[in-house]
Design a protein around this motif. Structure first.
Motif, short mmCIF file in Angstrom:
data_model
loop_
_atom_site.label_atom_id
_atom_site.label_comp_id
_atom_site.label_asym_id
_atom_site.label_seq_id
_atom_site.Cartn_x
_atom_site.Cartn_y
_atom_site.Cartn_z
N CYS A 76 11.14 53.06 10.39
CA CYS A 76 9.93 52.50 9.79
C CYS A 76 9.93 52.95 8.33
CB CYS A 76 8.67 52.97 10.51
SG CYS A 76 8.47 54.76 10.54
N SER A 77 8.91 52.56 7.59
CA SER A 77 8.77 53.05 6.22
C SER A 77 8.17 54.45 6.24
CB SER A 77 7.88 52.12 5.41
OG SER A 77 6.53 52.22 5.86
N ARG A 78 8.24 55.15 5.13
CA ARG A 78 7.66 56.50 5.08
C ARG A 78 6.15 56.44 5.28
NH1 ARG A 78 10.75 60.36 0.75
NH2 ARG A 78 9.29 61.82 1.68
N ARG A 79 5.51 55.44 4.70
CA ARG A 79 4.05 55.31 4.87
C ARG A 79 3.70 55.07 6.34
NH1 ARG A 79 1.04 50.62 1.65
NH2 ARG A 79 2.29 49.39 3.08
N GLU A 80 4.47 54.19 6.98
CA GLU A 80 4.23 53.95 8.41
C GLU A 80 4.50 55.21 9.23
OE1 GLU A 80 5.36 49.22 8.88
OE2 GLU A 80 6.95 50.70 8.77
N ALA A 81 5.55 55.94 8.85
CA ALA A 81 5.87 57.18 9.57
C ALA A 81 4.70 58.16 9.52
CB ALA A 81 7.13 57.81 8.98
N ASP A 82 4.11 58.32 8.34
CA ASP A 82 2.97 59.22 8.22
C ASP A 82 1.81 58.76 9.11
OD1 ASP A 82 4.19 60.97 6.48
OD2 ASP A 82 3.43 60.00 4.67
N ALA A 83 1.58 57.45 9.15
CA ALA A 83 0.50 56.93 9.99
C ALA A 83 0.79 57.18 11.46
CB ALA A 83 0.32 55.43 9.73
N TYR A 84 2.02 56.99 11.87
CA TYR A 84 2.38 57.23 13.28
C TYR A 84 2.28 58.72 13.62
CZ TYR A 84 4.30 52.46 13.51
OH TYR A 84 4.46 51.10 13.51
N ILE A 85 2.69 59.58 12.68
CA ILE A 85 2.61 61.02 12.92
C ILE A 85 1.14 61.44 13.11
CG2 ILE A 85 2.91 63.29 11.84
CD1 ILE A 85 5.51 62.13 10.57
N GLU A 86 0.28 60.94 12.24
CA GLU A 86 -1.14 61.29 12.34
C GLU A 86 -1.74 60.86 13.68
OE1 GLU A 86 -3.24 61.53 8.06
OE2 GLU A 86 -2.69 59.49 8.66
N ARG A 87 -1.21 59.78 14.25
CA ARG A 87 -1.71 59.27 15.53
C ARG A 87 -0.99 59.88 16.72
NH1 ARG A 87 -0.95 53.04 14.75
NH2 ARG A 87 -1.67 52.99 16.93
N GLY A 88 -0.05 60.79 16.45
CA GLY A 88 0.66 61.45 17.54
C GLY A 88 1.66 60.55 18.25
N LEU A 89 2.25 59.62 17.52
CA LEU A 89 3.16 58.64 18.12
C LEU A 89 4.63 58.92 17.79
CD1 LEU A 89 1.10 55.38 17.42
CD2 LEU A 89 1.11 56.81 19.47
N VAL A 90 4.91 60.11 17.27
CA VAL A 90 6.29 60.47 16.90
C VAL A 90 6.70 61.71 17.68
CG1 VAL A 90 7.83 61.17 15.02
CG2 VAL A 90 6.03 59.47 14.60
N PHE A 91 7.91 61.65 18.22
CA PHE A 91 8.46 62.79 18.96
C PHE A 91 9.76 63.23 18.31
CE2 PHE A 91 5.78 60.49 21.84
CZ PHE A 91 5.16 61.46 22.61
N ARG A 135 12.27 48.12 3.24
CA ARG A 135 13.24 49.11 2.79
C ARG A 135 14.64 48.51 2.72
NH1 ARG A 135 16.80 53.16 4.04
NH2 ARG A 135 16.51 55.09 2.86
N GLN A 136 14.99 47.67 3.68
CA GLN A 136 16.31 47.05 3.68
C GLN A 136 16.52 46.18 2.44
OE1 GLN A 136 16.98 44.26 6.86
NE2 GLN A 136 19.15 44.03 6.41
N LEU A 137 15.45 45.50 2.01
CA LEU A 137 15.60 44.55 0.91
C LEU A 137 15.39 45.18 -0.46
CD1 LEU A 137 13.87 41.33 2.30
CD2 LEU A 137 16.25 42.05 2.49
N ASP A 166 6.49 44.61 7.89
CA ASP A 166 7.43 45.56 8.49
C ASP A 166 8.11 46.40 7.42
OD1 ASP A 166 9.47 46.86 9.89
OD2 ASP A 166 9.81 45.17 11.23
N GLY A 167 7.79 47.69 7.40
CA GLY A 167 8.39 48.59 6.42
C GLY A 167 9.90 48.68 6.52
N ILE A 198 9.99 64.75 8.17
CA ILE A 198 10.28 63.82 9.26
C ILE A 198 10.09 62.37 8.82
CG2 ILE A 198 9.46 63.06 11.54
CD1 ILE A 198 8.92 66.05 12.11
N SER A 199 9.08 62.12 7.99
CA SER A 199 8.86 60.74 7.51
C SER A 199 10.05 60.24 6.70
CB SER A 199 7.58 60.67 6.67
OG SER A 199 7.65 61.58 5.58
N LYS A 200 10.68 61.15 5.94
CA LYS A 200 11.86 60.78 5.15
C LYS A 200 13.03 60.46 6.08
CE LYS A 200 14.78 62.50 1.36
NZ LYS A 200 16.09 62.58 2.00
N LEU A 201 13.23 61.28 7.09
CA LEU A 201 14.31 61.04 8.05
C LEU A 201 14.10 59.71 8.77
CD1 LEU A 201 14.70 64.60 9.64
CD2 LEU A 201 16.27 63.48 8.03
N MET A 202 12.86 59.41 9.13
CA MET A 202 12.58 58.16 9.85
C MET A 202 12.87 56.95 8.98
SD MET A 202 9.08 59.34 11.78
CE MET A 202 8.79 57.76 12.61
N ALA A 203 12.51 57.03 7.69
CA ALA A 203 12.80 55.93 6.78
C ALA A 203 14.31 55.76 6.59
CB ALA A 203 12.11 56.16 5.44
#
Length: 244
Positions: free
Chosen positions: A19-34, A138-140, A133-134, A9-14
């Motif tokens: 967000c970045s993959r690192r941010e995605a993992d942090a959001y997932i751990e906090r239960g902020l991803v659906f 990633r864009q740059l 901002d990840g 899921i972190s790869k798909l989000m990036a």
């Protein structure tokens, strides 16, 4: 969701620039991803490519507070971490060095997680982007980035039409072909380079391959964002209406 099929899921989000993959993992751990309406809390969870992925309001609010800073980097500063006694470019960012005209004021919180989105050599000047901002990073600097970077390059030495054509396309570095570039004379002693990649010391090494010596290098544009009249050593926030 499936533990064995699909992509992380972190790869798909990036890939979707959520967000970045690192941010995605942090959001997932906090239960902020659906994913398809289901809250995800387990790192490494996979989903199919057509899954609907959304961020909780708290995560979106966090992203809204993230800043991107444009700095006119002087020589003798390194882009990233301090090295060999040289200070990082981020050490220039303070309330005193913020360019006039912005309604957003500098806060120490803006330094947390702030990282350069791309390099600018220690002996080069010009536009350097630092971001929290990840998505911007990633864009740059993502592997699939196609954002243009424009440089004014002062050179010494002869340059004929054949070598100018090679600078545009036909050179390789470290055994790897360079992407096509746009290189032209800006004036009698400066070349204008427009690149869509950023190999280490790329422009200087390209010039060496055709017998030129670089005596000055300044980045003046990244994507649609220009250095403009930002003074040396000063910085400003990326404006809400600006996009790379």
């Amino acid at each position: 969701m499936n533990d064995t099929q699909g992509s992380r899921i972190s790869k798909l989000m990036a890939e979707r620039s959520l967000c970045s993959r690192r941010e995605a993992d942090a959001y997932i751990e906090r239960g902020l991803v659906f994913v398809n309406g289901e809250r995800i809390t387990q790192l490494g969870t996979r989903a199919m490519p057509d899954a609907v992925i959304t961020l909780a309001a708290e995560a979106r609010a966090t992203q809204a507070r993230q800043v991107t800073i444009l700095l006119h980097k002087p020589m003798s500063y390194v882009s990233g971490q301090a090295e060999d006694g040289h200070q990082p470019a981020s050490s220039l960012i303070s309330a005193k060095t913020q360019a006039a005209g912005s309604t957003q004021r500098f806060q120490l919180a803006h330094m947390k997680g702030l990282a350069p989105a791309g390099r600018l050599d220690i002996d080069s000047t010009g536009l350097l982007v630092l971001t929290q901002d990840g998505r911007v990073a990633r864009q740059l600097i993502g592997d699939d980035s196609t954002v243009e970077k424009e440089y004014l390059v002062r050179v010494e030495g002869p340059l004929d039409s054949h070598d100018l054509a090679l600078l545009n396309h036909g050179l390789e570095l470290d055994g790897k072909q360079l992407r096509p570039a746009q290189v032209r004379w800006a004036n009698e002693d400066q070349l204008c380079f427009v690149l869509k990649e950023g190999r280490k010391r790329q422009i200087r090494r390209m010039c060496e391959l055709v017998g030129l010596r670089v005596t000055g290098l300044k980045r003046v544009r990244i994507g649609r964002v220009r250095l403009g009249d930002l003074s040396l050593g000063q910085w400003r926030f990326l404006r809400e209406n600006e996009r790379f």
